[in-house]
Design a protein around this motif. Structure first.
Motif, PDB file in Angstrom:
ATOM      1  N   VAL A 186       0.832  -1.320  -0.027  1.00  0.00           N
ATOM      2  CA  VAL A 186      -0.001   0.001   0.106  1.00  0.00           C
ATOM      3  C   VAL A 186       0.740   1.245   0.006  1.00  0.00           C
ATOM      4  O   VAL A 186       1.910   1.333   0.705  1.00  0.00           O
ATOM      5  CB  VAL A 186      -0.928   0.166   1.288  1.00  0.00           C
ATOM      6  CG1 VAL A 186      -1.815   1.286   1.192  1.00  0.00           C
ATOM      7  CG2 VAL A 186      -1.752  -1.173   1.483  1.00  0.00           C
ATOM      8  N   LEU A 206      -3.308   2.968   8.492  1.00  0.00           N
ATOM      9  CA  LEU A 206      -2.514   2.062   7.827  1.00  0.00           C
ATOM     10  C   LEU A 206      -1.343   1.260   8.990  1.00  0.00           C
ATOM     11  O   LEU A 206      -1.274  -0.081   8.737  1.00  0.00           O
ATOM     12  CB  LEU A 206      -1.493   2.750   6.919  1.00  0.00           C
ATOM     13  CG  LEU A 206      -2.115   3.341   5.664  1.00  0.00           C
ATOM     14  CD1 LEU A 206      -1.067   4.117   4.786  1.00  0.00           C
ATOM     15  CD2 LEU A 206      -2.518   2.097   4.760  1.00  0.00           C
ATOM     16  N   THR A 214       2.718  -1.435   4.112  1.00  0.00           N
ATOM     17  CA  THR A 214       2.468  -0.174   3.514  1.00  0.00           C
ATOM     18  C   THR A 214       4.165   0.269   3.398  1.00  0.00           C
ATOM     19  O   THR A 214       4.908  -0.115   4.231  1.00  0.00           O
ATOM     20  CB  THR A 214       2.210   0.673   4.915  1.00  0.00           C
ATOM     21  OG1 THR A 214       0.892   0.352   5.268  1.00  0.00           O
ATOM     22  CG2 THR A 214       2.123   2.169   4.489  1.00  0.00           C
TER      23      THR A 214
END
Ligand code: ATP
Ligand code: MG
Length: 259
Positions: A186, A206, A214
């Motif tokens: 991400v 996140l 992430t």
């Protein structure tokens, strides 16, 4: 092993195309052989790379099993120069891509046709990046099936993060696997430094939801990207010395490292 990355999010305008164009270019500058596939019905990636009047496009191959896939692969043109390590399979504008999608519905192995074609050319590349649209489509299913990993650019907004959740669920459903079996990253993108509430919302979301998936690289909101979009060039080509010109180089390095 070739890393086939689908760039996706169920939300529009979250920088999927910007990520594809800039990440692809920076990976090639770091010496990797890169192929870009444009499934975005706006043909934006194709335009960035100067191949919007190509003779062939991705649809020619997807419709015809016998089509020589190599004929649809063109060198990307960046700053007027044909790139040696960066190639593109062009897309077409929305109505043509929609028709392609409808034509594919009746074809055998309709969800795997990209994967099957790619098997022939993948060994020539270290990275293949697929730019996609936010919606569900046969083309989108082809991207999900062909990819070995996924990159989700997301803004720090509820709709954008929901767009990542929805796509992750869809991938699990299509591939019959669980979230922890999916390789994905991400990427916080177009993040405003001044929108304090969004910043803390996104960071917390996140950190709690995908602490290991992430990216460390944050793509901050900068006008350089809008300027680069006007010029149809990667950001680092427009202004090499600009601080924002290094964002996607950092992301490219991070991606290579987590291979
Ligand atoms: N870091 C950034 N800072 C500021 N603007 C940005 C940044 N990255 C991208 N943009 C701009 O945001 C807009 C949307 O980006 P982009 O077209 O890449 O999104 P997308 O997810 O591909 O959209 P779509 O879903 O329509 O395909 C573009 O105008 C682009 O120039
Ligand atoms: Mg796009």
């Amino acid at each position: 092993m070739t890393r086939i990355c689908m760039i996706g999010c169920r939300k529009g305008g979250v920088t999927k195309t910007t990520t594809t164009v800039n990440l692809g270019y920076e990976l090639s500058k770091l010496g990797k052989n890169v192929l870009i596939i444009d499934f975005d019905g706006q043909g934006d990636t194709t335009k960035y790379y100067g191949q919007d009047d190509s003779e062939f496009y991705i649809g020619d191959a997807l419709i015809d099993r016998k089509f020589d896939f190599n004929k649809a692969i063109y060198p990307a043109i960046v700053n007027g120069i044909e790139q040696e390590k960066l190639h593109i399979i062009p897309g077409r504008r929305g109505d043509i891509m929609t028709k392609l999608d409808m034509d594919m519905i009746s074809l055998p192995r309709r969800e795997e046709r990209l994967k099957l074609h790619l098997a022939k050319v993948a060994p020539s590349y270290e990275f293949i990046l697929i730019d996609t649209t936010p919606g569900t489509s046969v083309l989108g299913l082809n991207a999900v099936m062909a990819a070995t990993e996924y990159i989700f650019p997301t803004e720090f907004k509820e709709h954008s993060l929901d767009g990542v959740e929805t796509l992750l669920e869809h991938i699990q459903d299509v591939r019959f696997i669980e979230e922890d079996e999916i390789k994905f990253l991400v990427v916080p993108s177009k993040i405003s430094r001044t929108a304090k509430r969004a910043l803390s919302y996104g960071k917390e979301y996140l950190a709690e939801r995908w602490p290991k998936n992430t990216s460390k690289t944050v793509i901050w909101e900068r006008s350089l990207f809008t300027e680069a979009e006007f010029e149809h060039e990667p950001a680092s080509v427009i202004k090499a010395g600009h601080v924002a010109a290094s964002y996607y180089k950092d992301l490219a390095k991070e991606l290579i490292k987590n291979g």
